[in-house]
Scaffold this motif. Sequence first.
Motif, PDB file in Angstrom:
ATOM      1  N   GLU A  29       0.820  -1.212   0.000  1.00 60.31           N
ATOM      2  CA  GLU A  29       0.000   0.000   0.000  1.00 60.31           C
ATOM      3  C   GLU A  29       0.853   1.261   0.000  1.00 60.31           C
ATOM      4  O   GLU A  29       0.384   2.333  -0.357  1.00 60.31           O
ATOM      5  CB  GLU A  29      -0.955   0.001   1.190  1.00 60.31           C
ATOM      6  N   SER A  38      -6.031  12.293  -1.451  1.00 61.83           N
ATOM      7  CA  SER A  38      -5.557  11.602  -0.252  1.00 61.83           C
ATOM      8  C   SER A  38      -5.155  10.172  -0.593  1.00 61.83           C
ATOM      9  O   SER A  38      -5.480   9.653  -1.659  1.00 61.83           O
ATOM     10  CB  SER A  38      -6.654  11.584   0.814  1.00 61.83           C
ATOM     11  N   HIS A  39      -4.468   9.554   0.362  1.00 58.99           N
ATOM     12  CA  HIS A  39      -4.061   8.160   0.204  1.00 58.99           C
ATOM     13  C   HIS A  39      -5.289   7.260   0.071  1.00 58.99           C
ATOM     14  O   HIS A  39      -5.317   6.353  -0.760  1.00 58.99           O
ATOM     15  CB  HIS A  39      -3.211   7.744   1.410  1.00 58.99           C
ATOM     16  N   LYS A  40      -6.307   7.537   0.860  1.00 59.67           N
ATOM     17  CA  LYS A  40      -7.531   6.719   0.836  1.00 59.67           C
ATOM     18  C   LYS A  40      -8.198   6.773  -0.539  1.00 59.67           C
ATOM     19  O   LYS A  40      -8.587   5.743  -1.094  1.00 59.67           O
ATOM     20  CB  LYS A  40      -8.499   7.217   1.905  1.00 59.67           C
ATOM     21  N   GLU A  41      -8.334   7.968  -1.107  1.00 58.92           N
ATOM     22  CA  GLU A  41      -8.933   8.108  -2.439  1.00 58.92           C
ATOM     23  C   GLU A  41      -8.110   7.381  -3.489  1.00 58.92           C
ATOM     24  O   GLU A  41      -8.646   6.712  -4.373  1.00 58.92           O
ATOM     25  CB  GLU A  41      -9.074   9.585  -2.824  1.00 58.92           C
ATOM     26  N   GLU A  64      -8.619   3.576  -3.189  1.00 64.29           N
ATOM     27  CA  GLU A  64      -9.925   3.184  -3.735  1.00 64.29           C
ATOM     28  C   GLU A  64      -9.900   3.184  -5.260  1.00 64.29           C
ATOM     29  O   GLU A  64     -10.427   2.270  -5.900  1.00 64.29           O
ATOM     30  CB  GLU A  64     -11.036   4.121  -3.229  1.00 64.29           C
TER      31      GLU A  64
END
Length: 180
Positions: free
Chosen positions: A120, A163-166, A169
């Motif tokens: 990740e 962001s990392h989350k976006e 996804e």
Amino acid sequence: MIELSAKQFQKEIAPRLKEALGLANVHQVPRITKVTLNAGLGKGLKDSRFIEVVEATLTRISGQKPMKTLARKSIAAFKIREGMAVGMMVTMRGTRMWQFLYKLVGLSFPRVRDFRGIPESAVDKQGNFSYGFREQLAFPEVSPEEAEIPVGLQVNITTTATSHKEGMELFRALGVPFKK
């Protein structure tokens, strides 16, 4: 894995991402803007044959002629002069970008020896993706007979994610195989 194209992204992936990220508008969905392939010349800096091999490899993989990256300043310890070619790069956008992404996810990652998934940490805090290949043999366009000199490649995928989350996804929706 689904076929990757701009139309497929808009029809199938963007609505799923909008739902998953809880966005109000489909235009807020993170998108891929460009894919950059880099190859450093490193120890083959003075060898014209190595430079030709790197150029031919990048051309075969991307379908475009690579651009030489030049040294910005001289470094005596590395025997580099200002203006000397120290690497090559190709920037892909549009249809070529989507074709490359399809090959990368569907063909190249499974061909990497001892592949256990992508960490990740390959997605940075702005949501961009970077992954390095030790040799060019993971790409289907390069046959082992033609690859007499191993060339390391860096793949950078630039997105509009914030962001990392976006970014995670987005890449999961595209089918990138991350470690569990």
